[in-house]
Design a protein around this motif. Structure first.
Motif, PDB file in Angstrom:
ATOM      1  N   UNK A   1      26.947 -76.059 130.786  1.00 41.00           N
ATOM      2  CA  UNK A   1      25.867 -74.981 130.624  1.00 41.00           C
ATOM      3  C   UNK A   1      25.348 -75.172 129.316  1.00 41.00           C
ATOM      4  N   UNK A   2      24.243 -74.364 129.087  1.00 37.02           N
ATOM      5  CA  UNK A   2      23.543 -74.337 127.921  1.00 37.02           C
ATOM      6  C   UNK A   2      23.955 -73.045 126.965  1.00 37.02           C
ATOM      7  N   UNK A   3      24.254 -73.483 125.655  1.00 41.59           N
ATOM      8  CA  UNK A   3      24.769 -72.310 125.004  1.00 41.59           C
ATOM      9  C   UNK A   3      23.859 -72.260 123.601  1.00 41.59           C
ATOM     10  N   UNK A   4      22.623 -72.645 123.642  1.00 40.45           N
ATOM     11  CA  UNK A   4      21.697 -72.699 122.306  1.00 40.45           C
ATOM     12  C   UNK A   4      21.993 -74.120 121.700  1.00 40.45           C
ATOM     13  N   UNK A   5      21.032 -74.303 120.835  1.00 38.87           N
ATOM     14  CA  UNK A   5      20.979 -75.383 119.824  1.00 38.87           C
ATOM     15  C   UNK A   5      22.165 -75.241 118.799  1.00 38.87           C
ATOM     16  N   UNK A   6      22.034 -74.236 118.092  1.00 36.38           N
ATOM     17  CA  UNK A   6      23.131 -74.008 116.865  1.00 36.38           C
ATOM     18  C   UNK A   6      23.691 -72.722 116.880  1.00 36.38           C
TER      19      UNK A   6
END
Length: 340
Positions: free
Chosen positions: A102-107
């Motif tokens: 899943x996606x947990x943001x870029x930084x």
């Protein structure tokens, strides 16, 4: 006879050698089968939970995957985009090990302080990095720190992702011991999701005990449904409910929606269908507490976490404000709706 004996003896020796090799191969095969089949077949699954690990991939991802696989567990990895870009092989290993990504943001920034355009760019860049490394486009998004608002949810949805917070916080990020992590995980119920993190030794050490506890309660690790955000079977199906039906008086349906989120509190709206008079039981997660209610009459159990709301003639929608008290991720769960 004397001319045939040497050849017969040679065949005999070759036959014995071949049989020895075959026996060794069978024995080795048996060991491998036992090692790989036991974890996956040990439990009867009457419900599923979502094991999630944030902030990967890290230098410890391989160790995490090893302990998950050795305990027959699958999990959802909420990856940070720049970590994926810097460690593509670890992201690929997650998928090869049977995990979901899943996606947990870029930084891992505080995204609620961003503009809509910045949110869009951040999540899109992260999903593209994950897809480039693994071949999989994320369908789930977890906001860093559990901080969210309607704009961020809308952006995630526009990119084909459902936002997923958590029901249980393992507190591994807060220095929790192995026993504390295990105790927190023991609160998991069917359909719920737990927050854990990649790169923490105590978390890896807790996994065998977490799995033993789940197995003892006939709960199994599952995937998180992109449709509901709840844990379901790995093939995406939802098991039949295991809760006791509500008492006599008929059933109705109650649907809870989080309508507003602030830093220290959020609002929940519950709509009832199928009855004009009703009783709805709602559970919240400690240390959260309900501060305000409207369009209903509420009573509480001794723990202060289970609310029974009854209609008071104000219609079929009621609501309440919940103070997070440090747990910003959990959301109320409707346990039952009884007509009459």
């Amino acid at each position: 006879m004397s001319k045939l004996f040497p050849r017969t003896a040679l065949w005999s020796r070759r036959l014995r050698a071949a049989l020895a090799v075959l026996a060794t191969a069978v024995a080795m095969c048996g060991v491998v089968l036992a090692a790989t089949s036991t974890p996956s077949s040990a439990a009867t699954c009457n419900g599923y939970v979502g094991l999630t690990f944030d902030d990967g991939p890290t230098g410890s991802t391989s160790a995490l995957l090893n302990v998950l696989r050795s305990n027959g567990a699958r999990a959802t990895m909420f990856n940070v985009g720049q970590n994926v870009q810097n460690n593509r092989s670890a992201a690929q290993a997650q998928v090869a090990a049977g995990m979901w990504v899943g996606n947990h943001s870029w930084n891992h920034a505080h995204m609620t302080s961003m503009s809509q355009a910045q949110m869009q760019s951040d999540l899109s860049q992260t999903s593209s990095a994950i897809q480039s490394a693994t071949g999989i486009r994320p369908q789930l998004f977890r906001p860093p720190y559990g901080e969210t608002n309607s704009t961020l949810q809308s952006v995630a949805s526009s990119l084909g992702m459902r936002q997923v917070i958590w029901d249980v916080d393992s507190q591994d990020w807060n220095g929790a011991s192995v026993s504390q992590i295990v105790a927190n995980a023991s609160r998991l119920q069917a359909g719920q999701v737990i927050l854990m993190h990649d790169g923490i030794q105590n978390t890896r050490d807790a996994i065998p005990q977490i799995m033993a506890n789940l197995t003892s309660r006939n709960l199994c690790p599952g995937m998180i449904s992109p449709s509901t955000g709840r844990a379901v079977a790995p093939d995406g199906t939802t098991p039949p409910p295991t809760t006791t039906p509500p008492p006599a008086g008929g059933t109705c349906t109650a649907t809870a929606t989080t309508t507003n989120v602030w830093g220290d509190r959020y609002n929940t709206s519950v709509t009832v269908s199928g009855a004009s008079t009703w009783t709805v039981v709602v559970a919240i997660t400690a240390p959260q507490r309900v501060s305000t209610i409207w369009n209903g009459t509420a009573t509480w159990d001794s723990s202060g976490t289970v609310m029974t709301m009854r209609s008071n003639g104000s219609g079929n929608t009621f609501g309440f404000t919940t103070m997070t008290n440090g747990n910003s991720g959990a959301r109320p769960q409707v346990r039952s709706c009884t007509a009459g």
